[in-house]
Design an enzyme around this catalytic site. Structure first.
Site, PDB file in Angstrom:
ATOM      1  N   ASP A 101      52.918  10.125 -38.616  1.00 24.25           N
ATOM      2  CA  ASP A 101      53.573   9.042 -38.140  1.00 24.25           C
ATOM      3  C   ASP A 101      54.831   9.424 -37.155  1.00 24.25           C
ATOM      4  OD1 ASP A 101      54.573   6.468 -37.331  1.00 24.25           O
ATOM      5  OD2 ASP A 101      54.690   5.674 -39.193  1.00 24.25           O
TER       6      ASP A 101
HETATM    7  C1  BGC Z   1      55.126   3.266 -36.249  1.00 30.95           C
HETATM    8  C2  BGC Z   1      53.831   3.603 -35.980  1.00 30.95           C
HETATM    9  C3  BGC Z   1      53.688   3.906 -34.628  1.00 30.95           C
HETATM   10  C4  BGC Z   1      54.122   5.037 -33.959  1.00 30.95           C
HETATM   11  C5  BGC Z   1      54.269   5.098 -32.502  1.00 30.95           C
HETATM   12  C6  BGC Z   1      55.891   4.575 -35.712  1.00 30.95           C
HETATM   13  O1  BGC Z   1      57.534   4.140 -35.829  1.00 30.95           O
HETATM   14  O2  BGC Z   1      55.377   3.410 -37.696  1.00 30.95           O
HETATM   15  O3  BGC Z   1      52.982   2.547 -36.629  1.00 30.95           O
HETATM   16  O4  BGC Z   1      52.102   3.887 -34.318  1.00 30.95           O
HETATM   17  O5  BGC Z   1      55.670   4.634 -34.255  1.00 30.95           O
HETATM   18  O6  BGC Z   1      54.693   4.223 -32.006  1.00 30.95           O
END
Ligand code: BGC
Length: 765
Positions: free
Chosen positions: A263
């Site tokens: 993530d």
């Molecule tokens: C989120 C993810 C997301 C990523 C990219 C993160 O903060 O938890 O779900 O895909 O950001 O935007």
């Protein structure tokens, strides 16, 4: 210097990457190149910095790095669950790049219809392809452990089988376009409070049966190209650095053969992540590249581990449209996709109450529409799950489009109130509403009894819309969020009192992303329709259901409890003080130095497997609406339940569903299994399969058939560290919801079975 510009490094002529020479290319790569390929190219593209030549798709979440001498291009990842999240406009470009806002995860899970979901996400995947994106960062499928998780709207269900099957369908649909998905957030990421650091402390049985099961189903049934490891820790270790999770379970046990990406957050411990089998660090930084290079040089990281990840990356890259030179159009068929979004939204709505068949409406009535969410309609949640859509059809527009006349007074009032609040918020906010986070939900407008009374004579009935919004980084609150606000309560009370006095009906429409409290007020209105956050076509979709153009067939993917505290997890979910503390820690970065705070630094999943209906059915505890509940404008009868055991120990079950009412409709049949006594302690019954009938005309019948393997019946024995299926008499319930035990069949499983696993997370109690 290493970095996005790394591709500029010129070395001697090299083999150009193809699907057939991966090992040759790997052999030819320098250590620095290998490290670079395992680290994304930075935050820039996420921030939509269009001036950088590295940004291929403005507003996408991130990119991998190119290595030109091997013909390795950058590849693009974009969010997210309800559609492709990219910037809709670009500097110096008059074209627009809006994406379709589809219904949220909770909504599509309520359809209990894997074909519908696959159809919808194949439209979504076409936008991924045509906007030049290689991987959609979706589906999100963490379990609704507690109603307050701020991202439940993106997730599917409190049940892993429903979540897993819907997720698998979602992946199949998107990937049918030749683009990838990233199933997230792996794993046990069930709260937003201190999400980047919280340690989920969960026993092995709950981990296997509840929190990993949906991912297991998705991996085995749909082969996602990528998995996103989560921010949080599991058993004291970041999931993105867990060899147990990412290699032993995901690859060795389940056979996953794609890449794992983190993530979006650069953690220390990059080296541990590489060794654990986390192939890609996102969004990536040069620091991480350097850490990998240094660790291989010092012997801390074996080059074989790095090579394994690089090989995975190369195998992934050769599949991408960008590698294959796909000429995307930047012009997907948004009209056709809007129709898919509307169809999915209508099939997902859940009719919770319909006294005296007040619904469907004729469509010609004059309606007084109460509740600011009729105008400030919530198509989807905030954060990375937000989609930059061209428009949202709100409920006022939707009902007018369908032919209803709306009472002007209250309609104008709501519109003006919403407009004013929006201006006010902008004036009082230093940053303005952010594209990433979207607008926060505004509080309901207080209405005097006088104003309410004044609408009664002018209308045939009242509709009250109650809205909720939430999103990334914060959990919901019990007061004024799970529970209604005082103003909302007064609105429902005032409207129902006034309309009922005049002999007129009241319908409540819930425009929400997850469970709310309904027990204290549900007796007041005549009908309640849960429309969820149904995407950009939401208003039209609600009108389709209110008028009976589409007969509702959705069922709840989570329990609506009598009270928030009825969920065992409410005893250890962050609320109040802890939540404030977490926000403070996040904001000021005190996390590592602050004293440990329960449910902020760590959360004990003391309730183990007793999540959602597993708890309520076993305890025989009253709920407001059970898991799996939903009404129709027609009625269905189940008959001829049967279950047989074949030679391989598989169960084949059938049941016949007959439409006994007067309009056509579809029915979801839920198969719950009650295990024999003597094996492990089990919930009273557990969902093991489900299916939806075709559209059945009045009087028509359809026989649905379900197959269950011994493995699907198994529970996890912590002491033996294996899945076990006990021998004995199993009862299969063919049910309308988790509390319905009217139709059942029994089968005797003669032979017990067991299924071995690795020692990952063995023995945690
Ligand atoms: C989120 C993810 C997301 C990523 C990219 C993160 O903060 O938890 O779900 O895909 O950001 O935007």
């Amino acid at each position: 210097m290493l970095g996005a510009a790394f591709c500029a490094v010129q070395l001697s002529a090299q083999p150009k990457l193809t699907a057939d020479n991966i090992d040759e290319v790997l052999e030819a790569m320098t250590l620095e190149e290998k490290a670079a390929l395992c680290v994304g190219s930075g935050w820039d593209s996420m921030l939509g910095i269009t001036s950088s030549s590295d940004v291929l798709v403005s507003g996408a979440a991130g990119t991998t790095r190119a290595i030109e001498r091997f013909g390795i291009p950058m590849t693009v990842n974009a969010d997210g669950p309800a559609g492709v999240r990219i910037n809709p406009t670009r500097e110096g470009d008059s074209r627009t790049y809006y994406a379709t806002g589809f219904p949220v995860g909770t909504a599509i899970a309520s359809s209990w219809d894997t074909e519908l979901v696959e159809h919808m996400t194949s439209a979504m995947g076409n936008e991924v392809l045509e906007y030049g994106v290689d991987v959609l960062l979706s589906p999100a499928m963490n379990i609704h452990r507690n109603p307050l998780c701020g991202r439940n709207f993106e997730y599917f269900s409190e049940d892993p089988v429903l979540a897993g099957k819907i997720s698998a369908a979602y992946v199949r649909g998107v990937q049918s376009n030749g683009v990838g998905t990233s199933v997230k957030h792996f794993a046990v990421n069930n709260q937003e409070t201190n999400r980047a650091e919280n340690d989920s402390r969960v026993d092995t049985r709950a981990l296997r049966e509840i929190y990993l099961k949906g991912f297991e189903i998705t991996v085995k049934e749909a082969h996602p190209w990528t998995i996103m490891s989560s921010y949080n820790k599991l058993d004291g270790e970041y999931t993105q650095q867990s060899y147990n999770l990412l290699t032993k379970i995901l690859r060795d046990e389940w056979g996953f053969d794609g890449i794992v990406m983190t993530d979006w957050g650069n953690k220390e411990g990059t080296v541990k992540a590489v060794a654990a089998g986390n192939d890609l660090m996102m969004p990536g930084s040069t620091v991480e590249v350097q850490r990998i290079v240094d660790a291989v040089k010092s012997g801390e990281l074996s080059e074989a581990d790095l090579d394994r990840n690089v090989r995975n990356m190369l195998k992934f890259i050769v599949k991408t449209p960008r590698f294959n030179g796909y000429k995307y159009s930047d012009a997907p068929d948004l009209k056709a996709h809007a129709a898919a979004a509307r169809a999915a939204a209508t099939e997902s709505m859940v009719l919770l109450k319909n006294d005296d068949n007040v619904l469907p409406l004729k469509g010609t009535e004059t309606v007084a529409m109460f509740g600011i969410s009729s105008v400030d309609f919530v198509a989807g949640g905030t954060g990375s799950g937000n989609v930059n859509k061209a428009y949202v059809v709100n409920m006022v527009q939707g009902l007018e489009n369908a032919g209803f006349t709306l009472v002007e007074d209250i309609k104008d009032f709501n519109q003006k109130y919403v407009d004013f609040q929006k201006i006010n918020t902008r004036l009082n906010s230093t940053n303005g509403p952010s594209i990433l986070l979207g607008d926060a939900k505004m509080p309901e407008a207080p209405l005097s009894r006088g104003v309410i009374n004044a609408q009664v004579d002018k209308s045939d009935l009242a509709i009250v819309v109650i809205g909720r919004n939430s999103g990334e980084s914060a959990d919901r609150r019990v007061d004024d969020d799970f529970n209604l606000t005082a103003t909302e309560r007064q609105l429902i009370t005032g409207v129902t009192a006034a309309y009922h006095l005049a002999g007129k009906k009241v319908v409540v429409v819930l425009n929400i992303g997850g469970a709310i409290e309904t027990a204290s007020w549900k007796n007041m209105p005549d009908a309640i329709l849960c429309a969820w956050q149904p995407g950009q076509e939401g208003g039209d979709a609600v009108a389709d259901v209110l008028t009976g153009k589409v007969n509702p067939s959705g069922k709840l993917p989570m329990t609506f409890p009598m009270d928030y505290m009825d969920h065992p997890s409410s005893l250890n979910f962050p609320t109040g003080y802890e939540q404030q503390a977490a926000t403070m820690f996040n904001t000021f970065g005190f996390v590592t130095t602050a004293p440990e705070v329960k449910n902020v630094d760590y959360t004990d999943y003391d309730e183990s497997i007793w999540v959602g209906y597993r708890w309520f059915t076993t305890q025989d505890k009253e709920v407001s609406y059970p898991f799996g509940y939903g009404l129709s404008y027609t009625t269905f009868e189940y008959s001829k339940p049967s279950v047989k055991l074949d030679r391989d120990g598989n169960l084949t079950a059938t049941v016949t569903v007959t439409n006994t009412g007067s309009v056509a409709g579809k029915e979801v049949v839920e198969v719950y299994v009650a295990a024999p006594a003597g094996g492990l302690e089990k919930p009273a019954r557990e969902l093991k399969a489900f299916d939806k009938t075709d559209l059945l005309e009045p009087g028509a019948s359809q026989t649905l058939s379900f197959t269950l393997t011994p493995y699907e019946l198994a529970s996890f024995n912590i002491d033996a560290n294996e899945w076990q299926t006990a021998a004995g008499s199993y009862t299969l319930y063919f049910a309308k919801n988790a509390n319905d035990t009217a139709t059942s069949a029994k089968v005797n499983v003669r032979k017990a079975s067991s299924f071995e696993v690795t020692d990952a997370y063995a023995g945690i109690k």
